[in-house]
Every structure is written in C-alpha cells, then in structure tokens.
Design an enzyme around this catalytic site. Structure first.
Site, short mmCIF file in Angstrom:
data_model
loop_
_atom_site.label_atom_id
_atom_site.label_comp_id
_atom_site.label_asym_id
_atom_site.label_seq_id
_atom_site.Cartn_x
_atom_site.Cartn_y
_atom_site.Cartn_z
N ASP A 167 0.86 -1.21 0.00
CA ASP A 167 0.00 0.00 0.00
C ASP A 167 0.89 1.26 0.00
OD1 ASP A 167 -0.83 0.57 3.51
OD2 ASP A 167 0.94 -0.38 2.63
N ASP A 199 6.75 1.27 1.85
CA ASP A 199 6.48 0.22 0.86
C ASP A 199 7.33 0.46 -0.39
OD1 ASP A 199 3.86 1.05 2.32
OD2 ASP A 199 3.43 -0.99 1.69
N ASN A 206 -2.52 2.81 3.37
CA ASN A 206 -2.00 4.13 3.73
C ASN A 206 -2.80 5.25 3.06
OD1 ASN A 206 0.20 3.39 5.39
ND2 ASN A 206 1.39 2.81 3.57
N THR A 215 3.05 -6.01 2.69
CA THR A 215 3.53 -4.91 3.52
C THR A 215 2.44 -3.89 3.79
OG1 THR A 215 4.27 -3.62 1.61
CG2 THR A 215 5.88 -5.14 2.59
N PHE A 234 -1.08 -0.63 12.48
CA PHE A 234 -1.96 -0.19 11.40
C PHE A 234 -2.36 -1.32 10.43
CE2 PHE A 234 -3.89 2.77 8.55
CZ PHE A 234 -3.54 2.39 7.26
N ASN A 235 -1.41 -2.05 9.87
CA ASN A 235 -1.74 -3.04 8.83
C ASN A 235 -2.74 -4.07 9.33
OD1 ASN A 235 -0.06 -1.89 6.92
ND2 ASN A 235 1.66 -3.27 7.33
N HIS A 262 9.69 0.49 8.19
CA HIS A 262 9.00 -0.78 8.43
C HIS A 262 9.14 -1.80 7.29
CE1 HIS A 262 6.82 1.29 11.70
NE2 HIS A 262 6.51 2.23 10.84
N ASP A 263 8.58 -1.48 6.13
CA ASP A 263 8.34 -2.49 5.11
C ASP A 263 9.59 -3.11 4.49
OD1 ASP A 263 5.37 -0.71 4.03
OD2 ASP A 263 5.63 -2.22 5.58
O1 RIB Z 1 2.40 0.23 10.81
C1 RIB Z 1 3.32 0.36 9.75
C2 RIB Z 1 2.75 -0.16 8.48
O2 RIB Z 1 1.58 0.60 8.15
C3 RIB Z 1 3.68 0.00 7.26
O3 RIB Z 1 3.44 -1.04 6.35
C4 RIB Z 1 3.26 1.31 6.67
O4 RIB Z 1 3.51 1.38 5.25
C5 RIB Z 1 1.78 1.28 6.91
O5 RIB Z 1 1.19 0.52 5.86
CA CA Z 2 2.83 -0.51 4.07
#
Ligand code: RIB
Ligand code: CA
Length: 314
Positions: free
Chosen positions: A10, A15, A39, A124, A166-167, A240-241
């Site tokens: 996303d 990402d 996102n 991701t 979040f994901n 993160h990703d």
């Molecule tokens: O919480 C972090 C994740 O949420 C990452 O994948 C970022 O791109 C968002 O999608």
């Molecule tokens: Ca992401």
C-alpha cells in the site's frame, strides 16, 4: 537459485523503499506487485507502485486489488504519508500500465499454476488481498513457500490504537485468515521495525549515491520520518516495510523465535491486536516466526549498497 515473490503493498513511502530493495536484488524474482487500499486509497497505492516501477525502470506488472477491508471500513494514514501517499517526491502519471484483472485473481492464478512451496508472498500493507485469495481458493495454500509480512506488535504496543499496529488493524479479519492458514509465516512487527531508524547519517549516505532511485528514497524518507520522529522523539523514523525484503536477502541480520500469534477481530477496544505468545504460555500452535531484533547498521548497509546498483557505481 532466485526466490519467486509477489509483493502486496500500500505505497506508502516505506512500501516504495521495499519495492526498490527488491528490484535491486538478484536473489529475488518479483513476479508481480499487487496493491491494496491502506496508507492511502487504492487508486493512489496502485499509481504509486507504478511510479516506483518507472523510477527504477523495471517491467514488473502491477495489479490493483481490494479497495476496502473484508468487513471493517477503510482506515487510511495520510497524516503520516501525505495526501499522495508518497509525499517527499513529485508525483507524476506513470508510464507503467495498470494490469487488467484483479490482484486477487492474479495471486490465485499465479499460485495455482506454480509448483508446491515455490512462491513467497511479501505483504507490507493490510492483508485484505491475501486473506481474500486464501478464503476464495484454499488450493493455493500448498503453493505458498512462506508469507513474510510487516504487521503487528508485541512489546512496542500499537501505532494506530494503543493495542494495534496499522496493517493488522485495517483488516483484522483478513489477518486472522492469514495467521490461521497453516503456511510458514515470518512476521516483522513494530518490535523489530522500530529498531531500523532513518537517522540523519543513514539518509545522507543514501542521498550521496546520486541516482534517481536513491534520490527518490531520500526524498520520501525525509517526509515520511517527520511524524514518527515527533511522536516518539526519535532520531529517525522506523523503515518498516523494507525489513521484509531484507529478511529474504540476508536473514542473518534478524533474530526471531517461533511463537503463536493470534489476532483480535471482535473487541472494539483491542481490535487488530496481535497476541504474541512469546513465552509459550498457551498450547496454541507456533504458527509464526516472530522477529524481534535486527542489526540495524547491517540493514542500512544492505539497503544503501543495493540502492547504489541503480547508479553507475556498483
Ligand atoms: O504500521 C506500519 C505499516 O503501516 C507499514 O506497512 C506502513 O507502510 C503502513 O502501511
Ligand atoms: Ca505498508
């Protein structure tokens, strides 16, 4: 031997960096990029993924998938990523076309045509596309070598609610399907991603590479990091990703252990929480390799070295 992967994402600046790292790694054969609402809405995530293909000059096919979660309303994160989803660079209409056909169908058809244990899924973003594919066609399961995903949290707590990352929060029902699917899972939660901070010297080393991909990476990170640096009073933001792709290339950078991970799909208070049974206090199956530590210098050395391949210098 190269590893065949499908990246489900996303974009989102982080990402996008994961895509660049994958494009620069000969160990990986990126069969396709599938995009999902997360996102930012789906029409932007697939546009952003196609923009990254243009910047990296790659021919990887891009598909649009689910525009909203299986049951929950779509939650987005423009407050972190900006209205475009990849603020920090100038957006443009990409030359890379959007493939016809739904991303879920691409995932199903590609897996059904593959050998057993032959394709690694690298989600991701919210897990809507992956959960929907598994729910629609369970015959794909034996084809999945492994799922290496970014999502969830244990000691770090949540980043969108006190208890959810979040994901997983965006689509807990899809996440529940994935965590119960029985295929090997490597999970990069906030506990490990919060160790790979985009400190000034690390971003400067990437910017010094002076090639279009490194320039885009430095620009995107410089915007993306603002929110988390302020929120956590940290010297950089968690990237993160790209941890998922880095694990595929250099797993020795990471430390993890096999645990049970289960997802809360009902409670309003803790929706999307990943309950990580780190000390094996239940008899639930160890369905996940939970990654909790990383050599962050080694991670950035790998990322910087791979990004340098997009320029003249090797
Ligand atoms: O919480 C972090 C994740 O949420 C990452 O994948 C970022 O791109 C968002 O999608
Ligand atoms: Ca992401």
């Amino acid at each position: 031997m190269t590893r065949k992967i499908i990246i489900d994402c996303d974009p989102g600046q982080d990402d996008a960096v994961a895509l660049f790292l994958a494009f620069a790694s000969p160990e990986l054969d990126v069969l396709g990029i599938t995009t999902v609402g997360g996102n930012v809405p789906l029409d932007l995530t697939h546009r952003n993924a196609r923009m990254m293909c243009d910047i990296a000059e790659t021919e990887v096919p891009v598909y649009a998938g689910c525009d909203k979660p299986m049951r929950q309303p779509l939650r987005t994160a423009e407050y972190i990523h900006g209205e475009t989803g990849v603020d920090g660079i100038d957006v443009f209409e990409p030359q890379t076309p959007l493939q016809a056909g739904h991303a879920v169908e691409f995932i199903i058809e590609t897996l059904l045509a593959a050998e057993d244990d032959s394709i690694t899924l690298v989600p991701t973003g919210p897990l809507t596309n992956i959960g929907t594919a598994i729910d629609r066609e369970s015959a794909i399961l034996p084809k999945i070598e492994r799922i290496v995903l970014m999502g969830g949290a244990m000691r770090e707590g949540g980043n969108r609610t006190p208890s959810a990352e979040f994901n997983i929060l965006v689509d807990p029902d899809a996440a529940d399907i994935v965590f119960r699917c029985g295929r090997p899972i490597v999970q990069m939660g906030l506990d490990v991603t919060h160790q790979v901070l985009s400190t000034k010297d690390r971003v400067e080393r990437i910017a010094a590479l002076r090639n279009p991909v490194a320039d885009a990476t430095a620009g995107m990170i410089s915007f993306f990091e603002r929110y988390d640096m302020s929120k956590y009073a940290a010297p950089g933001a968690p990237l993160h990703d790209p941890c998922t792709v880095a694990w595929l290339i250099k797993p020795e950078l990471f430390t993890g252990k096999d645990c049970n991970v289960a997802v809360e799909t009902q409670s309003e208070l803790t929706l999307g929480h990943t309950a990580v049974d780190f000390w094996h206090v239940t008899d639930r199956p160890k369905n996940v390799h939970w990654v909790y530590e990383v050599d962050s210098d080694g991670f950035y050395e790998l990322l910087t070295q791979r990004l340098s391949r997009f320029g003249d210098q090797e």
